[in-house]
Write an enzyme that holds these catalytic residues in place. Structure first.
Site, PDB file in Angstrom:
ATOM      1  N   LYS A 303      45.948  40.888  40.878  1.00 59.39           N
ATOM      2  CA  LYS A 303      46.425  39.977  39.945  1.00 59.39           C
ATOM      3  C   LYS A 303      45.379  39.265  39.104  1.00 59.39           C
ATOM      4  O   LYS A 303      44.234  39.752  38.974  1.00 59.39           O
ATOM      5  CB  LYS A 303      46.780  38.758  40.993  1.00 59.39           C
ATOM      6  CG  LYS A 303      45.520  37.919  41.768  1.00 59.39           C
ATOM      7  CD  LYS A 303      45.874  36.846  42.587  1.00 59.39           C
ATOM      8  CE  LYS A 303      44.750  36.419  43.348  1.00 59.39           C
ATOM      9  NZ  LYS A 303      43.858  35.868  42.371  1.00 59.39           N
ATOM     10  N   LYS A 332      41.690  34.845  46.971  1.00 60.21           N
ATOM     11  CA  LYS A 332      40.743  35.178  45.806  1.00 60.21           C
ATOM     12  C   LYS A 332      40.895  34.365  44.431  1.00 60.21           C
ATOM     13  O   LYS A 332      41.562  33.518  44.359  1.00 60.21           O
ATOM     14  CB  LYS A 332      41.185  36.420  45.595  1.00 60.21           C
ATOM     15  CG  LYS A 332      41.482  37.583  46.609  1.00 60.21           C
ATOM     16  CD  LYS A 332      40.139  37.766  47.410  1.00 60.21           C
ATOM     17  CE  LYS A 332      40.380  38.668  48.386  1.00 60.21           C
ATOM     18  NZ  LYS A 332      39.217  38.522  49.535  1.00 60.21           N
ATOM     19  N   ASP A 333      39.612  34.475  43.620  1.00 62.81           N
ATOM     20  CA  ASP A 333      39.613  33.726  42.596  1.00 62.81           C
ATOM     21  C   ASP A 333      40.735  33.733  41.667  1.00 62.81           C
ATOM     22  O   ASP A 333      41.381  34.610  41.757  1.00 62.81           O
ATOM     23  CB  ASP A 333      38.231  34.037  41.980  1.00 62.81           C
ATOM     24  CG  ASP A 333      37.026  34.068  42.697  1.00 62.81           C
ATOM     25  OD1 ASP A 333      36.283  32.854  42.318  1.00 62.81           O
ATOM     26  OD2 ASP A 333      36.820  34.704  43.503  1.00 62.81           O
ATOM     27  N   LYS A 334      41.011  32.539  40.929  1.00 63.94           N
ATOM     28  CA  LYS A 334      41.879  32.580  39.975  1.00 63.94           C
ATOM     29  C   LYS A 334      41.485  33.318  38.459  1.00 63.94           C
ATOM     30  O   LYS A 334      42.195  34.295  38.098  1.00 63.94           O
ATOM     31  CB  LYS A 334      42.338  31.214  39.574  1.00 63.94           C
ATOM     32  CG  LYS A 334      43.509  31.218  38.571  1.00 63.94           C
ATOM     33  CD  LYS A 334      43.984  29.352  38.189  1.00 63.94           C
ATOM     34  CE  LYS A 334      45.079  29.786  37.102  1.00 63.94           C
ATOM     35  NZ  LYS A 334      45.525  28.323  36.867  1.00 63.94           N
TER      36      LYS A 334
END
Length: 695
Positions: A303, A332-334
């Site tokens: 993503k 997880k990080d954006k």
């Protein structure tokens, strides 16, 4: 409904206290998502974006075997690593597989073989429930068992324990069965989708007639409902006593089972219990078997510039399943490009592959799609690798005594040698948000539930549909109108608003509202507050004691590794151990606040109590029965170290600069970093320690 702004609130929840003394440098990260690439490392040490389908298939088979027979060992491993109670958000990503013995295995089960299937039910509960909830359930079961074994009247054993709302029917069925198999002296009931656990009054009555061992075995047999199975009590030569047992079972369970007395091979009389013949019995068993054969599809999710839960909401809407049908090992990080393992239930590999082209438009890509045997669990990984580009490199203000190359080099070497303070990163608190998650957690702990709802719906400055809906709610207190304005993927907000619309925006209504969202989300806000306190405690510990291990510090005690209780694993450093330098700073752990943790016995312990009192929590027990929340607390290592840390310089056109070539000038070029961290460690925290600046 108006909120007062807290102008004195510190915006930085990650303290600016460091363990290294280098000067550092400045730069910018995440200018574009590809500057911050996060790749999950699975439990076999493989990068999830680099392994083949064959590798994954072999790994999946191994995981299946380990999960079925060794899940208790996984729990011990998690305990030995001192993982926090809840490192990441979990949207009910729970397993619904119910491990049960086959009919042949339970056939002719005798009283002295009643613990045979204890392991399966324990392993199943570990996969269905969070570790903290399992611990609370075990504590409740111990309390009930003690009460049942005492001389207390049956009516006096009236306490109950709630697992909270469980929306998935099959998940509820699995939990009911697993709990009753693990704790046959308990019964479970469902009230409005909520699972309630309480004492089994039939157990105590039966224990007056037969042994505790036989009572447990009979109730496990009864709950399993396996066709053609039977259960035999121990030989009994007393006819009057056998009659009493027959009458009791007939009175309590006569519609389900029948009893007969038989002579065994040694001519001793044995009471045997069998299920009654029913036309619908086989149909029900077959339906249960089909439910246990859920389809699971594993895949690697890539993503970009998207939150994990947002990606799951998008995928669930496209696939026609619930967000809770997805399981993963962590959030997880954006603002990054991330790769992580994921498993979805009730979706075939072929169906997911057919969707691949459509979902790429949303910044979501799926690869390595294959069949799986079970869901994933939070923490089921070795860590994450980070490939990061720091742009616009320049000196710290007023630093001109050395080149940038030298500042970077000394910083990297210090981090390799000394590690970094293991703070929780800003992401845990809602980075950049007006109202951060720790504030909501504090309001919940103070039982200010209306305030917690107000904080939850406080909008950001953006003018998107979600923030418009939040502004409307705070201005009008109209839950129904707000519901119509919110996008479908805002599941938590919608669940809370439906409850407020039904029960009102008052203490009772807000209590109902918070209970309407999953337990894992409610507890997340509490953990965010406790994480903030942990960060402050870590900074204070380094300030007053530095990197010395001193008397009163807490150490993970490996000699107690076989114990299942976290409190047995924590050792307080003694004065003579301090003098002998028995321990290193890398072994020191700090508690995250809760009702069952041990606090340090030096100044830091005093600091904890004063800090909590400052937030009005001096009498807080970290038990919130009205919200069905219990916070036992946990421990976290004070320091951590990055693994395989490497770096090189880049020009703006991404050409690599050798360490001895072309001196790097201020604001020219970038720094490329690569390293991996253990689970629950934050790359941004490691970078702050390297650079000595806010990111």
């Amino acid at each position: 409904m108006e909120m007062e702004e807290d102008t004195n609130r510190a915006v930085i929840l990650c303290p600016s206290t460091y363990v290294n003394d280098h000067v550092g440098f400045c730069g910018k990260i995440k200018k574009i998502p590809s500057d911050f690439v996060v790749t999950e490392i699975n439990e076999f040490g493989q990068l999830v974006n680099e392994i083949t389908i064959d590798d994954l298939s072999k790994s999946n088979e191994t995981i299946s075997e380990k999960s079925r027979f060794c899940q208790q060992d996984h729990k011990k491993l998690r305990l030995s690593l001192l993982k926090p109670c809840m490192d990441e958000v979990q949207e009910d990503g729970l397993a619904s597989e119910y491990l049960m013995p086959s009919t042949g295995e339970i056939e002719d089960c005798k009283g002295n073989d009643l613990n045979e299937f204890h392991h399966d039910s324990a392993a199943t509960l570990n996969s269905l429930l969070e570790e903290s909830v399992c611990e609370q359930l075990n504590q409740f079961a111990s309390h009930v068992k003690s009460a049942l074994n005492s001389k207390a009247e049956l009516a006096a054993i009236s306490s109950e324990f709630s697992l909270g709302p469980v929306l998935d029917k099959r998940l509820r069925a699995s939990l009911h069965g697993s709990i009753r198999q693990q704790y046959p002296f308990l019964v479970t009931v469902t009230k409005c989708g909520e699972i309630i656990v309480k004492a089994n009054q039939d157990y105590k009555e039966l224990c007056r007639l037969v042994s505790e061992e036989e009572a447990c075995g009979f109730l496990k047999f009864l709950d399993a409902k396996l066709e053609n199975s039977k259960f035999s009590f121990k030989p009994d030569g007393n006819k009057e006593h056998r009659t009493m047992v027959h009458h009791f079972i007939s009175k309590k369970f006569g519609k389900l089972v029948e009893t007969k007395s038989f002579s065994d091979s040694q001519q001793k009389v044995v009471i045997t219990v069998r299920f009654r013949e029913k036309s619908g019995f086989r149909k029900r068993v077959n339906a249960d078997c089909r439910e246990q054969q859920d389809i699971y599809t594993a895949f690697t999710l890539q993503k970009e510039n998207l939150e994990t839960l947002e990606a799951i909401s998008y995928l669930s809407s496209k696939l026609g399943v619930l967000p809770s049908d997805f399981s993963y090992t962590g959030i997880k990080d954006k603002k990054a490009v991330t790769y992580q393992s994921m498993v979805v239930k009730k979706v075939s590999p072929q169906r997911l592959k057919e969707l691949a082209d459509t979902i790429e438009k949303k910044g979501v890509t799926v690869s390595n799609v294959r069949s799986a045997n079970q869901p994933l669990r939070l923490g089921q990984l070795q860590g994450n690798r980070f490939d990061i580009i720091v742009r616009d490199l320049k000196h710290q203000s007023n630093d001109c005594s050395a080149s940038l190359e030298k500042r970077v080099s000394e910083a990297i070497e210090n981090i390799k040698r000394n590690g970094f303070i293991n703070y929780y990163g800003p992401q845990r608190f809602g980075q950049g948000q007006s109202i951060q998650t720790d504030q909501i957690g504090l309001a919940l702990l103070n039982k200010e539930l209306v305030k917690a709802v107000q904080l939850f719906f406080t909008p950001e400055d953006a003018d998107d549909p979600v923030n418009k809906a939040k502004k409307y709610f705070l201005q009008t207190e109209d839950p129904k109108g707000t519901l119509a304005m919110l996008p479908d993927y805002k599941i938590r907000e919608k669940m809370l608003l439906r409850a407020l619309n039904r029960y009102g925006i008052n203490q009772e209504g807000c209590t109902r509202g918070w209970l309407s969202i999953p337990h894992s989300m409610r507890i997340f806000y509490i953990h965010a507050y406790c994480s903030k306190i942990w960060n402050e405690a870590a900074a204070y510990r380094i300030k007053i004691y530095g990197t010395r291990v001193v008397s009163g510090d807490l150490i993970f005690c490996e000699k107690s590794a076989d114990s299942s209780l976290m409190t047995d694993k924590v050792h307080i450093v003694a004065p003579e151990e301090e003098i002998a330098n028995k321990y290193t700073i890398n072994q020191v752990i700090l508690p995250m606040a809760g009702y069952s943790v041990q606090y340090p016995t030096h100044k830091l312990g005093e600091w904890y109590h004063e800090r909590l009192a400052g937030d009005g929590l001096q009498t807080c027990t970290f038990r919130l029965p009205e919200l069905q929340l219990n916070v036992p607390g946990c421990y976290r290592y004070l320091l951590k170290q990055p693994h395989n840390l490497s770096y090189h310089f880049l020009t703006e056109d991404k050409k690599e600069i050798g360490n001895g070539d072309s001196p790097l000038q201020d604001s020219e070029g970038s720094l490329s970093l690569s390293f991996w961290l253990d689970p629950s460690c934050y790359a941004t925290v490691c970078l702050r320690e390297i650079m000595k600046c806010d990111l």
